[in-house]
Motif scaffolding. Structure first.
Motif, short mmCIF file in Angstrom:
data_model
loop_
_atom_site.label_atom_id
_atom_site.label_comp_id
_atom_site.label_asym_id
_atom_site.label_seq_id
_atom_site.Cartn_x
_atom_site.Cartn_y
_atom_site.Cartn_z
N TYR A 329 -116.16 125.94 138.01
CA TYR A 329 -114.94 125.81 137.22
C TYR A 329 -113.76 125.36 138.10
CZ TYR A 329 -111.25 127.09 133.88
OH TYR A 329 -110.17 127.06 133.04
N ALA A 330 -113.64 125.98 139.28
CA ALA A 330 -112.54 125.64 140.18
C ALA A 330 -112.65 124.19 140.65
CB ALA A 330 -112.54 126.58 141.38
N GLU A 331 -113.88 123.75 140.95
CA GLU A 331 -114.09 122.38 141.42
C GLU A 331 -113.79 121.37 140.31
OE1 GLU A 331 -117.66 119.58 143.30
OE2 GLU A 331 -117.95 121.73 143.01
N LEU A 332 -114.27 121.64 139.12
CA LEU A 332 -114.07 120.69 138.01
C LEU A 332 -112.60 120.54 137.65
CD1 LEU A 332 -117.04 121.57 135.61
CD2 LEU A 332 -116.77 119.52 137.01
N HIS A 333 -111.83 121.63 137.76
CA HIS A 333 -110.44 121.60 137.33
C HIS A 333 -109.46 121.47 138.49
CE1 HIS A 333 -112.48 123.36 133.82
NE2 HIS A 333 -111.49 122.87 133.11
N GLY A 334 -110.00 121.33 139.71
CA GLY A 334 -109.14 121.16 140.87
C GLY A 334 -108.25 122.36 141.15
N LEU A 335 -108.78 123.56 140.93
CA LEU A 335 -107.99 124.77 141.09
C LEU A 335 -108.35 125.49 142.39
CD1 LEU A 335 -108.32 126.16 137.45
CD2 LEU A 335 -106.37 124.91 138.42
N ASP A 336 -107.40 126.24 142.91
CA ASP A 336 -107.67 127.09 144.07
C ASP A 336 -108.51 128.29 143.63
OD1 ASP A 336 -106.18 125.45 145.71
OD2 ASP A 336 -104.32 126.58 145.36
N LEU A 337 -109.31 128.80 144.59
CA LEU A 337 -110.09 130.00 144.29
C LEU A 337 -109.19 131.22 144.37
CD1 LEU A 337 -113.51 129.48 146.14
CD2 LEU A 337 -113.11 129.68 143.68
N GLN A 338 -108.88 131.79 143.24
CA GLN A 338 -108.07 132.99 143.15
C GLN A 338 -108.48 133.77 141.91
OE1 GLN A 338 -104.07 131.56 143.18
NE2 GLN A 338 -104.29 130.32 141.35
N PRO A 339 -108.08 135.03 141.79
CA PRO A 339 -108.52 135.85 140.66
C PRO A 339 -108.23 135.23 139.30
CG PRO A 339 -107.56 137.25 142.35
CD PRO A 339 -107.33 135.85 142.79
N THR A 340 -107.06 134.57 139.16
CA THR A 340 -106.76 133.97 137.85
C THR A 340 -107.75 132.86 137.51
OG1 THR A 340 -105.15 132.51 138.95
CG2 THR A 340 -104.31 134.54 137.94
N THR A 341 -108.20 132.11 138.53
CA THR A 341 -109.21 131.06 138.30
C THR A 341 -110.52 131.69 137.84
OG1 THR A 341 -108.21 129.71 140.04
CG2 THR A 341 -110.44 129.14 139.34
N ALA A 342 -110.92 132.78 138.50
CA ALA A 342 -112.15 133.46 138.11
C ALA A 342 -112.03 134.01 136.69
CB ALA A 342 -112.45 134.60 139.09
N ALA A 343 -110.86 134.54 136.35
CA ALA A 343 -110.66 135.08 135.00
C ALA A 343 -110.78 133.98 133.95
CB ALA A 343 -109.29 135.75 134.90
#
Length: 453
Positions: A329-343
């Motif tokens: 999910y983080a890779e596809l959306h270009g997001l940093d790995l953080q709790p909100t990304t995991a949520a």
């Protein structure tokens, strides 16, 4: 109008109502032949199969066909050989080589390359099972024979089973090893039984499973569905054990809680070591996630690990899946790995383990333990008030929490009619409106099921 489509619709209904092993044994090769008036003719491959389906299932089949047709239909079974393709080990000519993991001295060894001791994370919840599995791999046939591992889904018992196989083959390449899911064992036996050349097929079945140094059977609770498979495993067990071979078994419950398991098999399963794997504690969940991240070549921040470890508590497989989903999910959306990304990645999943309905056998075992009424009594014809009342509680929980069909609940509880199950559930619902103690009892059972105990 009666036709092939009528039969296919009826088969779909039968597949829901008939236990999976029985459907594979008696209906997989059944074929529509003809129909006329209010009769449908169905062919089965052997005389033995005809006797079984006529005696056990004729009324059920007639109801399914009648419902599909929209009117009363009579069903006639005839014998017309049209055998399905046999398992590869029963093929008349050698099968083409398959791209599977093999070693000298073995046949049909299919082990997951990821399931090794090196990749198994050890903690307080699985330490005994891991140590026992390691000892067995070092001295097969000499210690803990049989080794019986049990746990809930996704806690590592299959991982340890495969790890034993890898370790044994690494140190003893000539070991004759057989790994098989129990469902495959049952289906192989049923195929051998239901074909006309029964004697030859059974001889080859026995050779396949008895002429080994190490037999590993996964999910042996599947045995409870057929008496013939229990008989076959009993003699297979004896042949390997008496020859000095090692047996390793896994299940989702201990031997004493496998419904309808013969006493002689239960005693053999318990003669070695029975070890369980519990749900991982917080520290172990963190270790599992860190190891998975390291194996993937990814650094996962501690706060993300803590978030996932707190979110997924009961199932290692789902824990690993949650990390994989977060990374993708983080890779596809270009997001940093953080709790909100995991949520965000896990949004909508909920606490998966808590949402999954419990198995009927788990409900039966938990109800039996809570009320201190033996499972065998609940499956028997006993009708005293206490046994009947506890049995009805099990029916209620299977219907409302397990979400099983009425016919399936009746089958699990000693072959009772679905109307009996419906009556039992209704009676418990009436009692719940009046009896606070019954409410407390049912909630206590639910708590045990949610806790996996």
């Amino acid at each position: 109008m009666l036709s092939q489509r009528t039969w296919e619709a009826a088969l779909g209904a039968l597949q829901v109502e008939v236990p999976k092993a029985d459907f594979a044994a008696w209906f997989r090769d059944a074929r529509f032949v003809r129909a006329g008036g209010r009769e449908i003719v169905v062919a089965v491959p052997t005389v033995f199969a005809k006797e079984i389906v006529t005696r056990r299932y004729r009324e059920l089949v007639a109801r399914a066909v009648s419902k599909a047709h929209g009117g009363d239909v009579d069903v006639t079974f005839v014998v017309q050989a049209d055998p399905a393709a046999p398992p590869q080990w029963l093929a008349e000519s050698p099968p083409a080589p398959a791209p599977v993991s093999r070693a000298a001295g073995t046949s049909d060894v299919r082990l997951n390359p990821r399931y090794t001791f090196e990749r198994f994370v050890v903690g307080s919840s699985n330490r005994l099972a891991h140590a026992a599995a390691l000892r067995v791999s070092e001295r097969p046939g000499s210690v803990y024979n049989p080794l019986f591992l049990y746990s809930g889904v996704g806690l590592g018992k299959t991982h340890l089973l495969h790890a034993i196989g890898h370790a044994v083959l690494a140190s003893r390449p000539d070991t004759r090893l057989r790994y098989v899911p129990c469902e495959t064992f049952v289906n192989d036996l049923l195929y051998a039984i239901r074909t006309e050349r029964q004697g030859e097929r059974l001889r080859r079945f026995r050779e396949r499973y008895r002429a080994v140094d190490l037999l590993m059977v996964d999910d042996v609770e599947f045995l409870s569905r057929t008496e013939a498979s229990q008989e076959a495993l009993f003699h297979t067990f004896n042949a390997i054990y008496e020859a000095g071979g090692q047996i390793v078994l896994t299940s989702d419950r201990p031997p004493r809680e496998i419904a309808r398991l013969e006493a002689r098999l239960r005693s053999r399963f318990e003669v070695g070591l029975v070890a369980d794997l519990q749900a991982p504690d917080l520290d172990l969940r963190r270790m599992i996630l860190h190891q998975q991240a390291e194996a993937a070549g990814t650094r996962v921040p501690d706060d993300v690990v803590d978030f996932l470890a707190d979110r997924i508590t009961r199932n290692v497989r789902e824990l690993e899946g949650a990390l994989t989903r977060t990374l993708i999910y983080a890779e596809l959306h270009g997001l940093d790995l953080q709790p909100t990304t995991a949520a965000q990645a896990l949004s909508g999943l909920g606490r998966a383990a808590a949402d999954r309905p419990p198995a009927t056998d788990a409900i039966l075992a938990a109800t039996s333990r809570h009320f201190d009424v033996p499972q065998d009594d609940l499956l028997s014809k006993r009708r005293d008030a206490r046994t009947a009342g506890v049995r009805q509680v099990a029916m209620y929980l299977m219907r409302n929490d397990g979400r099983e069909t009425l016919p399936e609940i009746g089958r699990v509880l000693g072959g009772r009619d679905h109307t009996t199950v419906l009556h039992g559930c209704a009676k418990v619902e009436r009692r719940l409106k009046l009896e606070d103690q019954l409410k407390a009892d049912i909630e206590a059972i639910r708590a045990h099921l949610a806790d996996g105990s």
